[in-house]
Write a protein that holds these residues in place. Structure first.
Motif, mmCIF file in Angstrom:
data_model
loop_
_atom_site.group_PDB
_atom_site.id
_atom_site.type_symbol
_atom_site.label_atom_id
_atom_site.label_comp_id
_atom_site.label_asym_id
_atom_site.label_seq_id
_atom_site.Cartn_x
_atom_site.Cartn_y
_atom_site.Cartn_z
ATOM 1 N N PRO A 17 0.837 -1.203 0.000
ATOM 2 C CA PRO A 17 0.000 0.000 0.000
ATOM 3 C C PRO A 17 0.876 1.260 0.000
ATOM 4 O O PRO A 17 1.961 1.292 0.572
ATOM 5 C CB PRO A 17 -0.809 -0.112 1.294
ATOM 6 C CG PRO A 17 -0.003 -1.003 2.169
ATOM 7 C CD PRO A 17 0.738 -1.945 1.258
ATOM 8 N N VAL A 18 0.389 2.307 -0.634
ATOM 9 C CA VAL A 18 1.109 3.573 -0.696
ATOM 10 C C VAL A 18 0.437 4.530 0.296
ATOM 11 O O VAL A 18 -0.740 4.853 0.158
ATOM 12 C CB VAL A 18 1.070 4.155 -2.130
ATOM 13 C CG1 VAL A 18 1.767 5.482 -2.193
ATOM 14 C CG2 VAL A 18 1.696 3.184 -3.099
ATOM 15 N N HIS A 19 1.202 4.978 1.303
ATOM 16 C CA HIS A 19 0.654 5.853 2.335
ATOM 17 C C HIS A 19 1.125 7.296 2.164
ATOM 18 O O HIS A 19 0.485 8.210 2.653
ATOM 19 C CB HIS A 19 1.047 5.348 3.730
ATOM 20 C CG HIS A 19 0.491 3.997 4.043
ATOM 21 N ND1 HIS A 19 -0.846 3.764 4.250
ATOM 22 C CD2 HIS A 19 1.098 2.790 4.176
ATOM 23 C CE1 HIS A 19 -1.050 2.487 4.502
ATOM 24 N NE2 HIS A 19 0.108 1.867 4.463
ATOM 25 N N LEU A 20 2.234 7.507 1.513
ATOM 26 C CA LEU A 20 2.829 8.838 1.416
ATOM 27 C C LEU A 20 2.671 9.365 -0.003
ATOM 28 O O LEU A 20 3.104 8.733 -0.961
ATOM 29 C CB LEU A 20 4.319 8.764 1.788
ATOM 30 C CG LEU A 20 5.087 10.069 1.737
ATOM 31 C CD1 LEU A 20 4.551 11.025 2.784
ATOM 32 C CD2 LEU A 20 6.556 9.808 1.970
ATOM 33 N N ARG A 21 2.048 10.507 -0.152
ATOM 34 C CA ARG A 21 1.900 11.148 -1.458
ATOM 35 C C ARG A 21 2.891 12.303 -1.518
ATOM 36 O O ARG A 21 2.938 13.135 -0.609
ATOM 37 C CB ARG A 21 0.483 11.691 -1.651
ATOM 38 C CG ARG A 21 -0.578 10.636 -1.611
ATOM 39 C CD ARG A 21 -0.622 9.895 -2.904
ATOM 40 N NE ARG A 21 -1.674 8.871 -2.841
ATOM 41 C CZ ARG A 21 -1.697 7.840 -3.615
ATOM 42 N NH1 ARG A 21 -0.766 7.675 -4.509
ATOM 43 N NH2 ARG A 21 -2.654 6.952 -3.507
#
Length: 106
Positions: free
Chosen positions: A52-56
């Motif tokens: 999962p990608v949490h940091l944009r």
């Protein structure tokens, strides 16, 4: 290159060896001679295999405005310096050529 003396067709030498009929379409165990049977079968990855990608990342910043008049002035100054150095080098080469030619003539 040597040509084969036996065989009915002239291109018989370049043909592949016969393959066993039981190997057509399915993977079999390696041949007794250690032949290559191809890569192993793969399975597709599971549906959620990506982390999962949490940091944009933040959007890119705006660049500062450019001073076009200042850039043109600096470019003209650099061009004048380049032409000056080239003219000086050309003058030195002409003087050296004249000196060398005068030594050969006199």
């Amino acid at each position: 290159m040597t040509t084969p003396t036996s065989g009915s067709a002239p291109d018989e030498y370049w043909r592949r060896p016969d393959t066993a009929p039981e190997q057509s379409g399915t993977r079999a165990a390696p041949a007794p001679g250690g032949g290559y049977v191809g890569p192993p079968a793969t399975t597709p990855p599971p549906a959620g295999w990506r982390p999962p990608v949490h940091l944009r990342p933040p959007p890119p910043r705006r660049l500062p405005p450019q001073d076009m008049a200042g850039l043109d002035t600096a470019e003209q100054r650099a061009q004048r310096l380049t032409y000056g150095v080239g003219a000086l080098a050309g003058a030195v080469l002409v003087i050296l050529t004249c000196l060398l030619c005068s030594r050969l003539i006199f």
